[in-house]
Design a protein around this motif. Structure first.
Motif, PDB file in Angstrom:
ATOM      1  N   ALA A 159      33.809 -20.755  -6.865  1.00  0.00           N
ATOM      2  CA  ALA A 159      33.228 -22.078  -6.639  1.00  0.00           C
ATOM      3  C   ALA A 159      32.064 -22.363  -7.587  1.00  0.00           C
ATOM      4  CB  ALA A 159      32.767 -22.201  -5.195  1.00  0.00           C
ATOM      5  N   GLY A 160      31.692 -21.379  -8.412  1.00  0.00           N
ATOM      6  CA  GLY A 160      30.603 -21.561  -9.357  1.00  0.00           C
ATOM      7  C   GLY A 160      29.241 -21.217  -8.801  1.00  0.00           C
ATOM      8  N   HIS A 161      29.193 -20.562  -7.641  1.00  0.00           N
ATOM      9  CA  HIS A 161      27.921 -20.172  -7.042  1.00  0.00           C
ATOM     10  C   HIS A 161      27.499 -18.788  -7.532  1.00  0.00           C
ATOM     11  CE1 HIS A 161      29.591 -23.015  -3.993  1.00  0.00           C
ATOM     12  NE2 HIS A 161      28.416 -23.570  -4.255  1.00  0.00           N
ATOM     13  N   GLN A 162      26.234 -18.673  -7.909  1.00  0.00           N
ATOM     14  CA  GLN A 162      25.708 -17.375  -8.331  1.00  0.00           C
ATOM     15  C   GLN A 162      25.612 -16.466  -7.112  1.00  0.00           C
ATOM     16  OE1 GLN A 162      22.167 -17.393 -10.800  1.00  0.00           O
ATOM     17  NE2 GLN A 162      21.456 -15.523  -9.838  1.00  0.00           N
ATOM     18  N   ILE A 163      26.220 -15.279  -7.210  1.00  0.00           N
ATOM     19  CA  ILE A 163      26.174 -14.347  -6.087  1.00  0.00           C
ATOM     20  C   ILE A 163      25.311 -13.124  -6.365  1.00  0.00           C
ATOM     21  CG2 ILE A 163      28.333 -15.104  -5.039  1.00  0.00           C
ATOM     22  CD1 ILE A 163      29.736 -12.785  -6.407  1.00  0.00           C
ATOM     23  N   ALA A 164      25.033 -12.854  -7.632  1.00  0.00           N
ATOM     24  CA  ALA A 164      24.167 -11.719  -7.979  1.00  0.00           C
ATOM     25  C   ALA A 164      23.702 -11.868  -9.420  1.00  0.00           C
ATOM     26  CB  ALA A 164      24.899 -10.404  -7.797  1.00  0.00           C
ATOM     27  N   GLN A 165      22.576 -11.236  -9.710  1.00  0.00           N
ATOM     28  CA  GLN A 165      22.040 -11.221 -11.073  1.00  0.00           C
ATOM     29  C   GLN A 165      21.302  -9.914 -11.277  1.00  0.00           C
ATOM     30  OE1 GLN A 165      19.671 -14.617 -12.224  1.00  0.00           O
ATOM     31  NE2 GLN A 165      18.660 -13.504 -13.853  1.00  0.00           N
ATOM     32  N   ARG A 166      21.418  -9.366 -12.494  1.00  0.00           N
ATOM     33  CA  ARG A 166      20.708  -8.130 -12.804  1.00  0.00           C
ATOM     34  C   ARG A 166      20.408  -8.067 -14.290  1.00  0.00           C
ATOM     35  NH1 ARG A 166      22.235  -1.922 -11.304  1.00  0.00           N
ATOM     36  NH2 ARG A 166      20.449  -1.021 -12.342  1.00  0.00           N
ATOM     37  N   ARG A 167      19.252  -7.523 -14.597  1.00  0.00           N
ATOM     38  CA  ARG A 167      18.833  -7.330 -15.993  1.00  0.00           C
ATOM     39  C   ARG A 167      18.915  -5.841 -16.297  1.00  0.00           C
ATOM     40  NH1 ARG A 167      13.772  -6.211 -18.296  1.00  0.00           N
ATOM     41  NH2 ARG A 167      13.614  -6.905 -20.442  1.00  0.00           N
ATOM     42  N   PHE A 168      19.519  -5.518 -17.437  1.00  0.00           N
ATOM     43  CA  PHE A 168      19.689  -4.138 -17.862  1.00  0.00           C
ATOM     44  C   PHE A 168      18.917  -3.913 -19.155  1.00  0.00           C
ATOM     45  CE2 PHE A 168      23.450  -5.351 -15.521  1.00  0.00           C
ATOM     46  CZ  PHE A 168      23.638  -4.295 -14.656  1.00  0.00           C
ATOM     47  N   VAL A 169      18.053  -2.907 -19.176  1.00  0.00           N
ATOM     48  CA  VAL A 169      17.372  -2.524 -20.403  1.00  0.00           C
ATOM     49  C   VAL A 169      18.403  -1.849 -21.305  1.00  0.00           C
ATOM     50  CG1 VAL A 169      15.556  -1.067 -21.386  1.00  0.00           C
ATOM     51  CG2 VAL A 169      15.164  -2.271 -19.233  1.00  0.00           C
ATOM     52  N   VAL A 170      18.411  -2.200 -22.572  1.00  0.00           N
ATOM     53  CA  VAL A 170      19.391  -1.646 -23.500  1.00  0.00           C
ATOM     54  C   VAL A 170      18.966  -0.233 -23.910  1.00  0.00           C
ATOM     55  CG1 VAL A 170      20.460  -1.882 -25.779  1.00  0.00           C
ATOM     56  CG2 VAL A 170      20.095  -3.901 -24.342  1.00  0.00           C
ATOM     57  N   ASN A 171      19.843   0.722 -23.598  1.00  0.00           N
ATOM     58  CA  ASN A 171      19.668   2.120 -24.011  1.00  0.00           C
ATOM     59  C   ASN A 171      21.036   2.786 -23.946  1.00  0.00           C
ATOM     60  OD1 ASN A 171      20.129   2.927 -21.292  1.00  0.00           O
ATOM     61  ND2 ASN A 171      17.953   2.692 -20.836  1.00  0.00           N
ATOM     62  N   ALA A 172      21.090   4.082 -24.051  1.00  0.00           N
ATOM     63  CA  ALA A 172      22.367   4.799 -24.077  1.00  0.00           C
ATOM     64  C   ALA A 172      23.162   4.651 -22.779  1.00  0.00           C
ATOM     65  CB  ALA A 172      22.127   6.279 -24.377  1.00  0.00           C
ATOM     66  N   GLY A 173      22.506   4.379 -21.665  1.00  0.00           N
ATOM     67  CA  GLY A 173      23.197   4.283 -20.379  1.00  0.00           C
ATOM     68  C   GLY A 173      23.471   2.874 -19.900  1.00  0.00           C
ATOM     69  N   THR A 174      23.204   1.871 -20.722  1.00  0.00           N
ATOM     70  CA  THR A 174      23.345   0.478 -20.290  1.00  0.00           C
ATOM     71  C   THR A 174      24.765   0.140 -19.851  1.00  0.00           C
ATOM     72  OG1 THR A 174      21.589  -0.176 -21.799  1.00  0.00           O
ATOM     73  CG2 THR A 174      23.014  -1.925 -20.983  1.00  0.00           C
ATOM     74  N   PHE A 175      25.755   0.511 -20.644  1.00  0.00           N
ATOM     75  CA  PHE A 175      27.136   0.165 -20.315  1.00  0.00           C
ATOM     76  C   PHE A 175      27.553   0.819 -19.000  1.00  0.00           C
ATOM     77  CE2 PHE A 175      31.742   0.861 -20.578  1.00  0.00           C
ATOM     78  CZ  PHE A 175      32.154  -0.464 -20.654  1.00  0.00           C
ATOM     79  N   ARG A 176      27.204   2.065 -18.801  1.00  0.00           N
ATOM     80  CA  ARG A 176      27.543   2.773 -17.568  1.00  0.00           C
ATOM     81  C   ARG A 176      26.918   2.084 -16.353  1.00  0.00           C
ATOM     82  NH1 ARG A 176      24.503   6.291 -15.287  1.00  0.00           N
ATOM     83  NH2 ARG A 176      23.333   6.745 -17.175  1.00  0.00           N
ATOM     84  N   LEU A 177      25.642   1.694 -16.485  1.00  0.00           N
ATOM     85  CA  LEU A 177      24.962   1.005 -15.384  1.00  0.00           C
ATOM     86  C   LEU A 177      25.589  -0.362 -15.092  1.00  0.00           C
ATOM     87  CD1 LEU A 177      21.230   1.788 -16.205  1.00  0.00           C
ATOM     88  CD2 LEU A 177      22.620   2.749 -14.350  1.00  0.00           C
TER      89      LEU A 177
END
Length: 113
Positions: free
Chosen positions: A21-39
């Motif tokens: 429906a276009g409603h935001q259900i979650a948001q998160r900021r990830f610091v870029v480092n070696a584990g970013t993709f995994r997180l």
């Protein structure tokens, strides 16, 4: 289907999950480092039916878009110009940091004809 929009920057990626429906259900900021993709992938596990929209997948978001595609994820590119246009329509200006209600700064350069 959940759409996960990612705004990649050199030092951080911001991901926003949006429902059908276009409603935001979650948001998160990830610091870029070696584990970013995994997180990011661990955070996204809660939505097994998902699609990623990466801003600038052929530019700054290229590495992330390639990692997602290699992991078998459904990835689409959101051109930066489209994101700027959406900001313009939503706020009346194309700058993310401009306060609403304040006129844009003048650069002193004349506009092209």
């Amino acid at each position: 289907m959940i759409l996960i929009g990612v705004d990649p920057h050199k030092s951080s990626h911001t991901a926003v999950a949006v429902d059908a429906a276009g409603h935001q259900i979650a948001q998160r900021r990830f610091v870029v480092n070696a584990g970013t993709f995994r997180l990011l992938m661990r955070w996204c596990e809660q939505w097994p039916e998902r699609r990623f929209a990466v801003e600038g997948a052929s530019g700054l978001g290229r590495s992330l878009a390639q990692q997602l595609a290699a992991a078998g994820e459904n990835v689409v590119d959101v051109p930066s110009t489209l994101s700027a246009r959406a900001r313009l329509l939503a706020t009346g200006g194309d700058r993310k940091t401009r306060c609403r209600g304040r006129p844009p700064r003048r650069s002193g350069r004349p506009l092209p004809p």
